[in-house]
Design a protein around this motif. Structure first.
Motif, PDB file in Angstrom:
ATOM      1  N   MET A   1       0.943  -1.126  -0.273  1.00  0.00           N
ATOM      2  CA  MET A   1       0.529   0.271   0.047  1.00  0.00           C
ATOM      3  C   MET A   1       0.837   1.050   0.050  1.00  0.00           C
ATOM      4  SD  MET A   1      -3.237   1.066   0.433  1.00  0.00           S
ATOM      5  CE  MET A   1      -3.926  -0.177  -0.038  1.00  0.00           C
ATOM      6  N   LEU A   2       1.907   1.659   1.286  1.00  0.00           N
ATOM      7  CA  LEU A   2       2.952   2.715   1.700  1.00  0.00           C
ATOM      8  C   LEU A   2       4.130   1.461   0.992  1.00  0.00           C
ATOM      9  CD1 LEU A   2       3.248   6.166   1.270  1.00  0.00           C
ATOM     10  CD2 LEU A   2       3.653   4.973   3.941  1.00  0.00           C
ATOM     11  N   THR A   3       4.868   2.310  -0.380  1.00  0.00           N
ATOM     12  CA  THR A   3       6.658   1.487   0.176  1.00  0.00           C
ATOM     13  C   THR A   3       7.081   2.905  -0.459  1.00  0.00           C
ATOM     14  OG1 THR A   3       6.003   0.086  -1.190  1.00  0.00           O
ATOM     15  CG2 THR A   3       8.056   0.755  -1.532  1.00  0.00           C
ATOM     16  N   VAL A   4       8.456   3.687   0.855  1.00  0.00           N
ATOM     17  CA  VAL A   4       9.855   4.498   0.711  1.00  0.00           C
ATOM     18  C   VAL A   4      10.538   4.165   0.831  1.00  0.00           C
ATOM     19  CG1 VAL A   4       9.475   6.386   1.619  1.00  0.00           C
ATOM     20  CG2 VAL A   4       7.136   5.963   1.787  1.00  0.00           C
ATOM     21  N   THR A   5      11.524   4.800  -0.307  1.00  0.00           N
ATOM     22  CA  THR A   5      12.745   4.377  -0.250  1.00  0.00           C
ATOM     23  C   THR A   5      13.932   5.778   0.120  1.00  0.00           C
ATOM     24  OG1 THR A   5      12.464   2.417  -0.450  1.00  0.00           O
ATOM     25  CG2 THR A   5      14.790   3.235  -0.815  1.00  0.00           C
ATOM     26  N   GLY A   6      14.741   5.739   0.971  1.00  0.00           N
ATOM     27  CA  GLY A   6      15.363   6.932   0.525  1.00  0.00           C
ATOM     28  C   GLY A   6      14.624   8.383   0.917  1.00  0.00           C
ATOM     29  N   LEU A   7      13.439   8.313   1.778  1.00  0.00           N
ATOM     30  CA  LEU A   7      13.473   9.908   2.406  1.00  0.00           C
ATOM     31  C   LEU A   7      14.023  11.014   3.305  1.00  0.00           C
ATOM     32  CD1 LEU A   7      10.933  11.457   1.713  1.00  0.00           C
ATOM     33  CD2 LEU A   7       9.964  10.712   3.879  1.00  0.00           C
ATOM     34  N   THR A   8      14.693  11.864   2.807  1.00  0.00           N
ATOM     35  CA  THR A   8      15.083  12.977   3.406  1.00  0.00           C
ATOM     36  C   THR A   8      14.217  14.476   3.523  1.00  0.00           C
ATOM     37  OG1 THR A   8      17.595  11.775   3.108  1.00  0.00           O
ATOM     38  CG2 THR A   8      17.058  14.230   3.773  1.00  0.00           C
ATOM     39  N   VAL A   9      14.146  14.894   4.647  1.00  0.00           N
ATOM     40  CA  VAL A   9      13.582  15.928   4.950  1.00  0.00           C
ATOM     41  C   VAL A   9      14.711  16.357   5.562  1.00  0.00           C
ATOM     42  CG1 VAL A   9      11.486  17.146   5.422  1.00  0.00           C
ATOM     43  CG2 VAL A   9      11.202  14.503   5.243  1.00  0.00           C
ATOM     44  N   ILE A  10      14.497  18.412   5.019  1.00  0.00           N
ATOM     45  CA  ILE A  10      15.113  19.058   6.200  1.00  0.00           C
ATOM     46  C   ILE A  10      14.516  20.389   6.035  1.00  0.00           C
ATOM     47  CG2 ILE A  10      17.099  20.846   6.118  1.00  0.00           C
ATOM     48  CD1 ILE A  10      18.693  18.858   3.871  1.00  0.00           C
ATOM     49  N   ARG A  11      14.787  20.520   7.607  1.00  0.00           N
ATOM     50  CA  ARG A  11      13.488  21.837   8.792  1.00  0.00           C
ATOM     51  C   ARG A  11      14.717  22.706   9.123  1.00  0.00           C
ATOM     52  NH1 ARG A  11       8.717  20.591   8.953  1.00  0.00           N
ATOM     53  NH2 ARG A  11       7.370  22.516   9.159  1.00  0.00           N
ATOM     54  N   PHE A  62       8.403   6.407  -3.705  1.00  0.00           N
ATOM     55  CA  PHE A  62       7.286   7.063  -2.707  1.00  0.00           C
ATOM     56  C   PHE A  62       6.521   6.221  -3.789  1.00  0.00           C
ATOM     57  CE2 PHE A  62       5.692  11.084  -0.720  1.00  0.00           C
ATOM     58  CZ  PHE A  62       4.861   9.890   0.390  1.00  0.00           C
ATOM     59  N   GLN A  63       5.333   5.137  -3.753  1.00  0.00           N
ATOM     60  CA  GLN A  63       4.341   4.907  -3.837  1.00  0.00           C
ATOM     61  C   GLN A  63       3.393   4.811  -3.137  1.00  0.00           C
ATOM     62  OE1 GLN A  63       6.079   1.313  -6.125  1.00  0.00           O
ATOM     63  NE2 GLN A  63       6.907   2.628  -7.624  1.00  0.00           N
ATOM     64  N   LEU A  64       1.974   5.190  -3.736  1.00  0.00           N
ATOM     65  CA  LEU A  64       0.828   4.464  -2.274  1.00  0.00           C
ATOM     66  C   LEU A  64       0.119   3.841  -3.514  1.00  0.00           C
ATOM     67  CD1 LEU A  64      -0.701   5.077   0.163  1.00  0.00           C
ATOM     68  CD2 LEU A  64      -1.460   7.360  -1.519  1.00  0.00           C
ATOM     69  N   GLY A  65      -0.746   3.009  -2.373  1.00  0.00           N
ATOM     70  CA  GLY A  65      -2.176   2.638  -2.749  1.00  0.00           C
ATOM     71  C   GLY A  65      -1.685   1.166  -4.461  1.00  0.00           C
ATOM     72  N   GLN A  66      -2.755   0.727  -4.590  1.00  0.00           N
ATOM     73  CA  GLN A  66      -3.114   0.002  -5.441  1.00  0.00           C
ATOM     74  C   GLN A  66      -3.924  -0.150  -6.661  1.00  0.00           C
ATOM     75  OE1 GLN A  66      -4.375  -3.000  -2.680  1.00  0.00           O
ATOM     76  NE2 GLN A  66      -1.785  -3.523  -1.860  1.00  0.00           N
ATOM     77  N   PRO A  67      -4.059   0.490  -7.747  1.00  0.00           N
ATOM     78  CA  PRO A  67      -2.541   0.600  -8.300  1.00  0.00           C
ATOM     79  C   PRO A  67      -2.381   1.635  -7.597  1.00  0.00           C
ATOM     80  CG  PRO A  67      -4.331   1.045 -10.266  1.00  0.00           C
ATOM     81  CD  PRO A  67      -4.852   0.454  -8.427  1.00  0.00           C
ATOM     82  N   SER A  68      -0.699   1.083  -8.269  1.00  0.00           N
ATOM     83  CA  SER A  68       0.613   2.617  -7.357  1.00  0.00           C
ATOM     84  C   SER A  68       0.053   3.674  -7.913  1.00  0.00           C
ATOM     85  CB  SER A  68       1.922   1.739  -7.704  1.00  0.00           C
ATOM     86  OG  SER A  68       2.850   2.214  -6.824  1.00  0.00           O
ATOM     87  N   ASP A  70       2.856   6.797  -8.582  1.00  0.00           N
ATOM     88  CA  ASP A  70       4.410   6.948  -7.976  1.00  0.00           C
ATOM     89  C   ASP A  70       4.076   8.542  -7.028  1.00  0.00           C
ATOM     90  OD1 ASP A  70       7.256   7.745  -8.238  1.00  0.00           O
ATOM     91  OD2 ASP A  70       7.223   6.922 -10.581  1.00  0.00           O
ATOM     92  N   LEU A  71       4.429   8.804  -6.365  1.00  0.00           N
ATOM     93  CA  LEU A  71       4.392   9.931  -6.470  1.00  0.00           C
ATOM     94  C   LEU A  71       5.620  10.968  -5.959  1.00  0.00           C
ATOM     95  CD1 LEU A  71       2.530   9.239  -2.392  1.00  0.00           C
ATOM     96  CD2 LEU A  71       1.193  10.474  -4.823  1.00  0.00           C
ATOM     97  N   ALA A  72       6.932  10.385  -6.064  1.00  0.00           N
ATOM     98  CA  ALA A  72       8.077  10.745  -6.241  1.00  0.00           C
ATOM     99  C   ALA A  72       7.766  11.069  -7.509  1.00  0.00           C
ATOM    100  CB  ALA A  72       9.248   9.607  -6.023  1.00  0.00           C
ATOM    101  N   ALA A  73       7.781  10.605  -8.556  1.00  0.00           N
ATOM    102  CA  ALA A  73       7.651  10.935  -9.713  1.00  0.00           C
ATOM    103  C   ALA A  73       7.114  12.413 -10.221  1.00  0.00           C
ATOM    104  CB  ALA A  73       7.380  10.435 -10.516  1.00  0.00           C
ATOM    105  N   LEU A  74       5.624  12.362  -9.173  1.00  0.00           N
ATOM    106  CA  LEU A  74       4.669  13.555  -9.671  1.00  0.00           C
ATOM    107  C   LEU A  74       5.018  14.851  -8.104  1.00  0.00           C
ATOM    108  CD1 LEU A  74       0.928  12.517  -8.942  1.00  0.00           C
ATOM    109  CD2 LEU A  74       1.934  13.248 -10.831  1.00  0.00           C
ATOM    110  N   GLN A  75       6.072  14.552  -7.277  1.00  0.00           N
ATOM    111  CA  GLN A  75       6.582  15.571  -6.748  1.00  0.00           C
ATOM    112  C   GLN A  75       8.236  16.382  -7.515  1.00  0.00           C
ATOM    113  OE1 GLN A  75       7.281  13.493  -2.742  1.00  0.00           O
ATOM    114  NE2 GLN A  75       5.922  14.552  -2.310  1.00  0.00           N
ATOM    115  N   ARG A  76       8.751  15.390  -8.696  1.00  0.00           N
ATOM    116  CA  ARG A  76       9.876  15.752  -8.871  1.00  0.00           C
ATOM    117  C   ARG A  76       9.491  16.798 -10.578  1.00  0.00           C
ATOM    118  NH1 ARG A  76      11.956  10.577  -7.698  1.00  0.00           N
ATOM    119  NH2 ARG A  76      11.392   9.863  -9.598  1.00  0.00           N
ATOM    120  N   ALA A  77       8.122  16.264 -11.222  1.00  0.00           N
ATOM    121  CA  ALA A  77       7.180  17.311 -11.817  1.00  0.00           C
ATOM    122  C   ALA A  77       6.785  18.146 -11.577  1.00  0.00           C
ATOM    123  CB  ALA A  77       6.558  16.357 -12.518  1.00  0.00           C
TER     124      ALA A  77
END
Length: 231
Positions: A1-11, A62-68, A70-77
């Motif tokens: 349902m949720l797959t995340v790899t290599g997430l980095t957030v800076i505050r 950064f993927q969510l749901g079924q079917p998946s 691609d949130l990472a691609a949407l964020q990059r774009a």
């Protein structure tokens, strides 16, 4: 349902900068993880990033749901309108303060996410949940007339009213007495399981988390940096 790899957030910046890292996370439908760590380690920041409220500095997968999706691609774009739609449709949020709209009664607060998405205002599952949470006698009241525990029960139900795929809860029991906190947690787990949602719950109450034998995503903190990993 949720797959995340290599997430980095800076505050923050300079000496106030804090880096939050999530090397890897997989969350299945119906699974709940408790997010724990010392105050200020970045638990809420992590939830904001996973909830598409905060853009990460870096993320590999950064993927969510079924079917998946691609949130990472949407964020990059920088597809902000699509991300906003996904956030409204597929994510649910429970805040420590409840976050109910004061000028709407309980029923209207619960139905709000469904109305925004153009769904039928009522659903059989939500009506059943109203009974389970003992909210029938409160439906016509405003949030100001409710106790803290009642507001939190309403907030939990509103967060799942549109049956999202991922539920994010930030200290939902923090303002409750131990008995009310345990009862809310029980109902929360039951609803997540019944709807087969994925859920991340930030909690400072380690004893409560352990009593429900939840898997724990714990922060390992060093000066200026926290890394979250399953324990």
């Amino acid at each position: 349902m949720l797959t995340v790899t290599g997430l980095t957030v800076i505050r923050g910046r300079g000496r106030q900068q804090h880096c939050v890292r999530l090397p890897h996370l997989e969350l299945a439908a119906g699974q709940i993880l408790a997010v724990t760590g010392q105050s200020g380690c970045g638990k809420s920041t992590l939830l904001e990033a996973l909830g598409l409220l905060l853009k990460p500095e870096q993320v590999e997968v950064f993927q969510l749901g079924q079917p998946s999706i691609d949130l990472a691609a949407l964020q990059r774009a920088e597809k902000e309108s699509q991300l906003a739609q996904i956030r409204a449709q597929h994510l649910g949020f429970v805040l420590q303060s409840g976050g109910l709209l004061p000028y709407l009664n309980v029923r209207d607060n619960i139905q709000l996410p469904r109305r925004i998405l153009g769904l039928a205002a009522e659903s059989e599952r939500i009506e059943q949940a109203i009974v389970t949470l003992n909210l029938e006698h409160l439906l016509n009241k405003r949030p100001s007339a409710l106790s803290i525990g009642e507001r939190q029960r309403v907030a939990c139900l509103r967060a799942i009213a549109h049956e999202p795929q991922l539920l994010l809860a930030d200290e939902p029991t923090a303002a409750l007495d131990p008995h009310s906190a345990r009862r809310l947690f029980e109902v929360f787990l039951d609803m997540v399981n019944a709807l087969q949602l994925s859920a991340l719950v930030v909690s400072h109450d380690w004893a409560l988390v352990k009593s429900f034998n939840l898997p724990i995503l714990q922060a390992h903190s060093e000066p200026g940096e926290s890394t979250f990993a399953l324990v």
